[in-house]
Scaffold this active site. Structure first.
Site, mmCIF file in Angstrom:
data_model
loop_
_atom_site.group_PDB
_atom_site.id
_atom_site.type_symbol
_atom_site.label_atom_id
_atom_site.label_comp_id
_atom_site.label_asym_id
_atom_site.label_seq_id
_atom_site.Cartn_x
_atom_site.Cartn_y
_atom_site.Cartn_z
ATOM 1 N N GLU A 54 0.853 -1.193 0.000
ATOM 2 C CA GLU A 54 0.000 0.000 0.000
ATOM 3 C C GLU A 54 0.890 1.245 0.000
ATOM 4 O O GLU A 54 1.940 1.273 0.649
ATOM 5 C CB GLU A 54 -0.846 -0.037 1.281
ATOM 6 C CG GLU A 54 -1.800 1.110 1.488
ATOM 7 C CD GLU A 54 -2.558 0.984 2.831
ATOM 8 O OE1 GLU A 54 -2.198 0.100 3.647
ATOM 9 O OE2 GLU A 54 -3.501 1.766 3.049
ATOM 10 N N LYS A 122 -9.309 2.567 -2.166
ATOM 11 C CA LYS A 122 -9.624 1.961 -0.865
ATOM 12 C C LYS A 122 -10.952 2.496 -0.320
ATOM 13 O O LYS A 122 -11.141 3.715 -0.251
ATOM 14 C CB LYS A 122 -8.480 2.258 0.097
ATOM 15 C CG LYS A 122 -8.563 1.572 1.449
ATOM 16 C CD LYS A 122 -7.306 1.920 2.282
ATOM 17 C CE LYS A 122 -7.254 1.196 3.594
ATOM 18 N NZ LYS A 122 -5.995 1.490 4.346
ATOM 19 N N CYS A 155 -5.388 -3.170 2.617
ATOM 20 C CA CYS A 155 -5.233 -3.135 4.085
ATOM 21 C C CYS A 155 -6.554 -3.353 4.835
ATOM 22 O O CYS A 155 -7.108 -4.447 4.800
ATOM 23 C CB CYS A 155 -4.562 -1.820 4.465
ATOM 24 S SG CYS A 155 -3.775 -1.852 6.110
#
Lengths: 275, 275
Positions: A54, A122, A155
């Protein structure tokens, strides 16, 4: 009862690598160079799929000014350069700070030799990320690539069981997770909690999951360094080198969801009973 | 974005026990006696919530004739007797073979001192269970009891992430899982795979989960003996005795889903993005 899609591709094995880089916070040039080097190394080692962390281009604990300075648009020539460095039928998945006008996203790009195949923004932001990034408003795509149908998560996304489940049911052959896992306490002998989430998600949908974490302390913050490859049976595979490289042969199979003579983790679902 | 219900009850701790019995296959009287003994022992030990295995009244690898002979209706006087053995505000959760006319279900009963509060019929059947039992056609209930709002699942149900997630979102304070986990291979040093599923499910929804497995080889089949108590942080708690008794103080909290200054595992969900 709806029967989800599973890729029609035949049984095969994919040589993949997670490279646990240590981005330099706010130093775009250094991070671009590190990605160039990782790509060249992977191509030389016969890797078909390379997964990077990330925010690999920027680091994590950024000021708003640093985030903006490091942010890239998908049209950036850097992505085109990386696409050009891939081996034939090779794929790169990397996290990056994405710029769209004045708005920033914490994104993952999936690249083939043709360029950027997909960008996922995300959707579940952790802690102070919301001060820098806008959450994405689209579910992650299934990206049809030469190595298979990839489903990206970033994540904290992975900790919502709906997310890997949704990708698997939509036909992902493999889930890829650029991540930055802040170091948290855990009982002696246990895997990091995020790795346990990945193992459970993989087994529940019989889908392999590759998580590429990062390393290198950053402004006093430490990382789990929990890079993990999970097979479709839910068990960890491969061993990371001291240099942070985890190479694995990922078994991909359209028949993977059949887990016994009479059971299949997709066909046994009872979606009419799920809220 | 919908905000799920969380019980209004205040922060508290519950003394609970999983008792990993070894049912005698097809021997109803022996199994009833074992449950009587476990109940009496728990009451004497100050246990408020006792969880027993799946099919505790019958055993697992049954012929159709044995299953029928061992099956009970919820109106059975045995349930009334067990309710009468509970301490004030005590609760029993046990698996049993349920009879409804000519149809059998693999069920779990939740009992308070008032009698049977709820029966849940297993909705995901494993392997040859489908030859004996009809799958339930209702999602598991949230059972409001003196020890909190309990959400029951049975064995293979837990491996569908929608199931514990659904119970947690519907307001369960605690998920209780009577189970019979057949012994399967696992890598050295790992928890049984079903325990990993439980750990991940608990952490994802910040909900404690109690899994009561069984013991005792049965017709050549072995069991995982994987009885496990998982806290709302996803970590295992308590140590099972050699006799198969796992006592734990389960922390129940309506604030449990808040996992950081700015994060909450329920409020951070993006249900509009979930399939």
């Amino acid at each position: 009862v709806s029967i989800p899609v599973v890729s029609e591709r035949s049984e095969r094995t994919l040589r993949a690598r997670c490279h646990e880089l240590a981005p330099s916070v706010g130093d775009l040039d250094a991070n671009l160079a590190a990605i160039d080097a990782a790509l060249a190394e992977a191509a030389g080692d016969g890797i078909r799929l390379l997964v990077l962390p990330e925010l690999a281009t920027s680091g994590y604990y950024l000021t708003p000014e640093e985030a903006l300075a490091c942010a890239l648009e998908p049209e950036s020539p850097h992505f085109a350069r990386w696409a050009g460095m891939l081996p034939p039928d090779g794929v790169l998945v990397t996290g990056f700070a994405e710029r769209d006008g004045d708005v920033l996203y914490n994104s993952a790009a999936v690249l083939t030799t043709d360029g950027v195949a997909a960008v996922y923004r995300k959707t579940h932001l952790w802690d102070a990320e919301a001060d820098l990034f806008r959450p994405g408003d689209l579910a992650p795509p299934i990206v049809d690539t030469p190595v298979g149908r990839l489903g990206p998560l970033i994540c904290y996304d992975l900790e919502f069981p709906e997310m890997p489940r949704g990708l698997a049911l939509a036909g992902a052959d493999l889930i890829v997770v650029p991540t930055n896992w802040p170091l948290v306490p855990k009982p002696e002998g246990e895997h990091p909690p995020e790795v346990i989430q990945a193992m459970a998600a993989a087994r529940a949908s019989a889908v392999p999951i590759l998580c590429c974490d990062r390393r290198g302390a950053e402004r006093g913050n430490e990382w789990t360094e929990g890079t993990a490859a999970v097979g479709s049976d839910g068990w960890l595979v491969g061993t990371k080198t001291a240099g942070g490289v985890l190479d694995v042969d990922v078994a991909l199979s359209p028949a993977r969801t059949k887990i016994g003579e009479r059971n299949d983790v997709f066909r046994d679902r009872r979606p009419e009973l799920y809220a």
